[in-house]
Design a protein around this motif. Sequence first.
Motif, PDB file in Angstrom:
ATOM      1  N   ASP A 131     -12.686  -1.968  -3.599  1.00 25.57           N
ATOM      2  CA  ASP A 131     -12.214  -1.217  -2.443  1.00 25.57           C
ATOM      3  C   ASP A 131     -11.148  -2.053  -1.745  1.00 25.57           C
ATOM      4  O   ASP A 131     -11.133  -3.285  -1.871  1.00 25.57           O
ATOM      5  CB  ASP A 131     -13.363  -0.911  -1.489  1.00 25.57           C
ATOM      6  CG  ASP A 131     -14.437  -0.035  -2.126  1.00 25.57           C
ATOM      7  OD1 ASP A 131     -14.139   0.660  -3.125  1.00 25.57           O
ATOM      8  OD2 ASP A 131     -15.575  -0.049  -1.631  1.00 25.57           O
ATOM      9  N   SER A 132     -10.274  -1.431  -0.984  1.00 21.78           N
ATOM     10  CA  SER A 132      -9.163  -2.162  -0.366  1.00 21.78           C
ATOM     11  C   SER A 132      -9.607  -3.137   0.718  1.00 21.78           C
ATOM     12  O   SER A 132      -8.814  -3.955   1.167  1.00 21.78           O
ATOM     13  CB  SER A 132      -8.118  -1.189   0.188  1.00 21.78           C
ATOM     14  OG  SER A 132      -8.696  -0.372   1.169  1.00 21.78           O
ATOM     15  N   ASP A 133     -10.889  -3.094   1.084  1.00 19.32           N
ATOM     16  CA  ASP A 133     -11.418  -4.093   2.028  1.00 19.32           C
ATOM     17  C   ASP A 133     -12.114  -5.246   1.302  1.00 19.32           C
ATOM     18  O   ASP A 133     -12.712  -6.116   1.923  1.00 19.32           O
ATOM     19  CB  ASP A 133     -12.373  -3.445   3.025  1.00 19.32           C
ATOM     20  CG  ASP A 133     -13.615  -2.844   2.382  1.00 19.32           C
ATOM     21  OD1 ASP A 133     -13.765  -2.908   1.134  1.00 19.32           O
ATOM     22  OD2 ASP A 133     -14.445  -2.290   3.127  1.00 19.32           O
ATOM     23  N   SER A 149       0.853  -1.177   0.000  1.00 16.70           N
ATOM     24  CA  SER A 149       0.000   0.000   0.000  1.00 16.70           C
ATOM     25  C   SER A 149       0.898   1.239   0.000  1.00 16.70           C
ATOM     26  O   SER A 149       2.064   1.167   0.401  1.00 16.70           O
ATOM     27  CB  SER A 149      -0.920  -0.002   1.220  1.00 16.70           C
ATOM     28  OG  SER A 149      -0.159   0.057   2.419  1.00 16.70           O
ATOM     29  N   ASN A 208      -1.206  -7.169   7.013  1.00 13.35           N
ATOM     30  CA  ASN A 208      -0.329  -6.110   7.486  1.00 13.35           C
ATOM     31  C   ASN A 208       1.081  -6.370   6.990  1.00 13.35           C
ATOM     32  O   ASN A 208       1.443  -7.511   6.677  1.00 13.35           O
ATOM     33  CB  ASN A 208      -0.337  -6.028   9.013  1.00 13.35           C
ATOM     34  CG  ASN A 208      -1.658  -5.509   9.545  1.00 13.35           C
ATOM     35  OD1 ASN A 208      -2.389  -4.810   8.856  1.00 13.35           O
ATOM     36  ND2 ASN A 208      -1.970  -5.861  10.773  1.00 13.35           N
ATOM     37  N   GLN A 253      -6.413 -11.464   5.444  1.00 13.53           N
ATOM     38  CA  GLN A 253      -7.820 -11.429   5.041  1.00 13.53           C
ATOM     39  C   GLN A 253      -7.926 -11.754   3.563  1.00 13.53           C
ATOM     40  O   GLN A 253      -7.204 -11.199   2.740  1.00 13.53           O
ATOM     41  CB  GLN A 253      -8.404 -10.037   5.316  1.00 13.53           C
ATOM     42  CG  GLN A 253      -9.839  -9.885   4.901  1.00 13.53           C
ATOM     43  CD  GLN A 253     -10.335  -8.447   5.054  1.00 13.53           C
ATOM     44  OE1 GLN A 253      -9.623  -7.558   5.500  1.00 13.53           O
ATOM     45  NE2 GLN A 253     -11.567  -8.234   4.661  1.00 13.53           N
ATOM     46  N   LEU A 266      -9.693 -11.312   0.117  1.00 18.12           N
ATOM     47  CA  LEU A 266     -10.525 -10.270  -0.480  1.00 18.12           C
ATOM     48  C   LEU A 266     -11.424 -10.780  -1.596  1.00 18.12           C
ATOM     49  O   LEU A 266     -12.525 -10.286  -1.773  1.00 18.12           O
ATOM     50  CB  LEU A 266      -9.648  -9.139  -1.031  1.00 18.12           C
ATOM     51  CG  LEU A 266      -8.795  -8.391  -0.012  1.00 18.12           C
ATOM     52  CD1 LEU A 266      -7.993  -7.287  -0.698  1.00 18.12           C
ATOM     53  CD2 LEU A 266      -9.641  -7.831   1.110  1.00 18.12           C
ATOM     54  N   GLU A 285      -2.938 -10.283  10.527  1.00 17.48           N
ATOM     55  CA  GLU A 285      -4.279  -9.895  10.076  1.00 17.48           C
ATOM     56  C   GLU A 285      -4.532 -10.226   8.597  1.00 17.48           C
ATOM     57  O   GLU A 285      -4.979  -9.393   7.823  1.00 17.48           O
ATOM     58  CB  GLU A 285      -4.543  -8.417  10.356  1.00 17.48           C
ATOM     59  CG  GLU A 285      -4.552  -8.102  11.840  1.00 17.48           C
ATOM     60  CD  GLU A 285      -4.966  -6.676  12.133  1.00 17.48           C
ATOM     61  OE1 GLU A 285      -5.798  -6.127  11.376  1.00 17.48           O
ATOM     62  OE2 GLU A 285      -4.473  -6.132  13.133  1.00 17.48           O
ATOM     63  N   LYS A 300       0.258  -2.144   4.473  1.00 17.59           N
ATOM     64  CA  LYS A 300      -0.460  -3.332   4.007  1.00 17.59           C
ATOM     65  C   LYS A 300       0.239  -3.927   2.790  1.00 17.59           C
ATOM     66  O   LYS A 300       0.890  -3.218   2.018  1.00 17.59           O
ATOM     67  CB  LYS A 300      -1.898  -2.986   3.615  1.00 17.59           C
ATOM     68  CG  LYS A 300      -2.754  -2.439   4.738  1.00 17.59           C
ATOM     69  CD  LYS A 300      -3.220  -3.543   5.638  1.00 17.59           C
ATOM     70  CE  LYS A 300      -4.220  -3.015   6.668  1.00 17.59           C
ATOM     71  NZ  LYS A 300      -4.669  -4.050   7.552  1.00 17.59           N
ATOM     72  N   GLN A 319     -14.658  -4.969  -0.844  1.00 19.29           N
ATOM     73  CA  GLN A 319     -16.033  -4.629  -1.219  1.00 19.29           C
ATOM     74  C   GLN A 319     -16.059  -3.942  -2.584  1.00 19.29           C
ATOM     75  O   GLN A 319     -15.059  -3.454  -3.080  1.00 19.29           O
ATOM     76  CB  GLN A 319     -16.652  -3.704  -0.165  1.00 19.29           C
ATOM     77  CG  GLN A 319     -16.734  -4.318   1.215  1.00 19.29           C
ATOM     78  CD  GLN A 319     -17.617  -5.564   1.232  1.00 19.29           C
ATOM     79  OE1 GLN A 319     -18.760  -5.540   0.779  1.00 19.29           O
ATOM     80  NE2 GLN A 319     -17.069  -6.647   1.749  1.00 19.29           N
TER      81      GLN A 319
END
Length: 163
Positions: free
Chosen positions: A93-95, A27, A49, A56, A58, A54, A32, A97
């Motif tokens: 989106d970076s999460d 990032s 991270n 995840q 996507l 953490e 990230k 979504q």
Amino acid sequence: MQDESLYGQNKIQLTNNEVDDGFPSFSPDGQKIVFVSHRANNYDIFIMNQNGTELQQLTHTVSGDYQPSFSPDGLQIVYVSNRNNDYELFIMDSDGQNQRPLTNSVGVNLEPKFSPSALSMSCCLFCCSITNGHHPLLGSFFSDLAKSAITCLFICLALANCD
């Protein structure tokens, strides 16, 4: 004083599994890392991270997602997906979504990158042209995200056959 971590002296293994992990991209703030992993029996995009914590997932596709890259503000990720049986550019989106396609073209879209302003993006397109017989065409394209317009920077004839 020399920072040893910049010269490979303080290496840290961030993933430890029996599958492929690749295409890492930091990032803009360096906090990230987005990357591709085969840990779900296909290639999906994951984020973690910068120290490996953490983790995840996507994307959750059966066809494969590749080459993720952050936008300059770190809020979006552009990537290549084969979810429509054609390698197209997608953005989310970076999460994870709001996943949506950016391209719908004949050919294979690869290596998407945002410009520093985040108002445009570049990519490579590989396609086999029907009008050109069996020789692939390689091109570099520039996409104006604000206007939804794509400009061709160059196209060249490759020295290979599509057969």
